[in-house]
Design a protein around this motif. Structure first.
Motif, PDB file in Angstrom:
ATOM      1  N   MET A   1      -2.896  40.489   9.006  1.00 54.17           N
ATOM      2  CA  MET A   1      -2.566  41.324  10.151  1.00 54.17           C
ATOM      3  C   MET A   1      -1.112  41.769  10.023  1.00 54.17           C
ATOM      4  SD  MET A   1      -3.331  42.746  13.031  1.00 54.17           S
ATOM      5  CE  MET A   1      -2.407  43.456  14.386  1.00 54.17           C
ATOM      6  N   GLN A  80      -4.002  38.690  21.373  1.00 55.93           N
ATOM      7  CA  GLN A  80      -5.117  39.464  20.834  1.00 55.93           C
ATOM      8  C   GLN A  80      -5.325  39.227  19.341  1.00 55.93           C
ATOM      9  OE1 GLN A  80      -4.236  43.537  21.832  1.00 55.93           O
ATOM     10  NE2 GLN A  80      -4.073  43.117  24.018  1.00 55.93           N
ATOM     11  N   VAL A  81      -4.316  38.680  18.677  1.00 58.05           N
ATOM     12  CA  VAL A  81      -4.368  38.607  17.217  1.00 58.05           C
ATOM     13  C   VAL A  81      -5.249  37.482  16.662  1.00 58.05           C
ATOM     14  CG1 VAL A  81      -2.386  37.106  16.673  1.00 58.05           C
ATOM     15  CG2 VAL A  81      -2.919  39.045  15.203  1.00 58.05           C
ATOM     16  N   ASN A  83      -8.349  36.542  17.112  1.00 55.22           N
ATOM     17  CA  ASN A  83      -9.667  37.039  16.734  1.00 55.22           C
ATOM     18  C   ASN A  83      -9.593  37.933  15.499  1.00 55.22           C
ATOM     19  OD1 ASN A  83     -10.430  35.765  19.102  1.00 55.22           O
ATOM     20  ND2 ASN A  83     -11.805  37.396  19.724  1.00 55.22           N
ATOM     21  N   GLN A  84      -8.546  38.739  15.432  1.00 56.32           N
ATOM     22  CA  GLN A  84      -8.415  39.658  14.303  1.00 56.32           C
ATOM     23  C   GLN A  84      -8.188  38.909  12.993  1.00 56.32           C
ATOM     24  OE1 GLN A  84      -5.762  43.064  15.153  1.00 56.32           O
ATOM     25  NE2 GLN A  84      -5.850  42.461  17.294  1.00 56.32           N
ATOM     26  N   ILE A  85      -7.333  37.887  13.030  1.00 53.68           N
ATOM     27  CA  ILE A  85      -7.057  37.192  11.773  1.00 53.68           C
ATOM     28  C   ILE A  85      -8.186  36.225  11.405  1.00 53.68           C
ATOM     29  CG2 ILE A  85      -4.574  37.494  11.868  1.00 53.68           C
ATOM     30  CD1 ILE A  85      -4.275  34.678  12.915  1.00 53.68           C
ATOM     31  N   ALA A  87     -11.320  37.081  11.855  1.00 56.07           N
ATOM     32  CA  ALA A  87     -12.231  38.021  11.201  1.00 56.07           C
ATOM     33  C   ALA A  87     -11.810  38.258   9.753  1.00 56.07           C
ATOM     34  CB  ALA A  87     -12.284  39.339  11.971  1.00 56.07           C
ATOM     35  N   GLU A  88     -10.504  38.422   9.529  1.00 61.20           N
ATOM     36  CA  GLU A  88      -9.996  38.591   8.164  1.00 61.20           C
ATOM     37  C   GLU A  88     -10.274  37.345   7.325  1.00 61.20           C
ATOM     38  OE1 GLU A  88      -5.866  39.437   8.559  1.00 61.20           O
ATOM     39  OE2 GLU A  88      -6.170  41.470   9.353  1.00 61.20           O
ATOM     40  N   ASP A 114     -16.784  34.960  20.810  1.00 67.25           N
ATOM     41  CA  ASP A 114     -15.972  35.854  19.988  1.00 67.25           C
ATOM     42  C   ASP A 114     -16.733  36.345  18.755  1.00 67.25           C
ATOM     43  OD1 ASP A 114     -13.623  35.826  21.579  1.00 67.25           O
ATOM     44  OD2 ASP A 114     -13.175  33.821  20.850  1.00 67.25           O
ATOM     45  N   GLU A 217      -1.108  35.558   9.150  1.00 68.52           N
ATOM     46  CA  GLU A 217      -2.386  35.287   8.511  1.00 68.52           C
ATOM     47  C   GLU A 217      -2.668  33.794   8.552  1.00 68.52           C
ATOM     48  OE1 GLU A 217      -2.736  35.952   4.310  1.00 68.52           O
ATOM     49  OE2 GLU A 217      -0.589  35.628   3.982  1.00 68.52           O
TER      50      GLU A 217
END
Length: 226
Positions: A1, A80-81, A83-85, A87-88, A114, A217
């Motif tokens: 991210m 918010q981050v 969930n994004q990391i 996913a990565e 999630d 990350e």
């Protein structure tokens, strides 16, 4: 991210959950706080912070608060981050080498988890919680009572009972963790239901992160003490 347009600034005050007053390039500015938690141990006047500058003229604020310097620790506090990391991280195959499907924001019962995942052999529901509370290397969640968090764990237990695999991942948004533990003093019910989840077979993981002012990350799993 990765976050573009990061600048160093100084935190001044937080009049409400969503807004902070900051000092950037010698001028006081309004800044959006991307974390509605209390974060009182982080947002201390005159603390060094890192903010993202936005060029959108329709925004109410030109800046978003991304990270905070706490002693030698750099802590990402963007709620918010995680969930994004995650996913990565899932895409790397480090947790599930045979991952076939990743579906975010999936309803089960009266909750929206999630992630819903499928491997060659398992169907999995996963909930992610971001952790920014640290005391002497001990990482804790939550920093305020969370009935929503209790409900999510109860639903994970139900999913496990109905034949799904279930995962709860605490994303520690910093390095330097000795171990992770639930914050029983702040929310005893959350700590109790976490123990129930472990006994029911819910997989509970904690992972730390490599954090830079402009990036984050997932790095390594962290010891858990329930």
């Amino acid at each position: 991210m990765y976050y573009p347009n990061i600048q160093q600034a100084v935190f001044l005050e937080r009049p409400n959950r969503f807004i902070a007053h900051i000092l950037v390039e010698g001028k006081e500015q309004l800044c959006h706080v991307k974390n509605t938690g209390r974060c009182k141990e982080l947002l201390i006047p005159n603390t060094t912070i890192y903010v993202q500058h936005h060029d959108n003229p329709n925004r109410k604020t030109k800046y978003s608060l991304i990270a905070v310097q706490k002693g030698e620790l750099l802590i990402n506090m963007d709620s918010q981050v995680p969930n994004q990391i995650v996913a990565e991280w899932l895409k790397t195959g480090k947790l599930f080498p045979d991952l076939k499907l990743v579906k975010p924001e999936t309803v089960f019962g009266s909750s929206r988890f999630d992630f819903y995942l499928e491997t060659s052999q398992k169907k999995i529901f996963m909930e992610v919680k971001g952790c920014t509370l640290e005391q002497n290397g001990v990482m804790m969640f939550p920093d305020a009572p969370t009935q929503r968090g209790v409900k999510h764990i109860q639903e994970l237990i139900l999913a496990k009972q109905q034949g799904y695999d279930a995962y709860l991942i605490f994303v520690i948004q910093m390095k330097g963790a000795r171990y992770f533990t639930p914050n029983r003093l702040t929310h005893p019910e959350f700590a109790d239901v976490l123990l129930q989840a472990e006994k029911a077979g819910v997989n509970i993981l904690a992972v730390d992160c490599m954090v830079m002012p402009d990036s984050i990350e997932i790095d390594q799993q962290v010891l858990i003490q329930l």
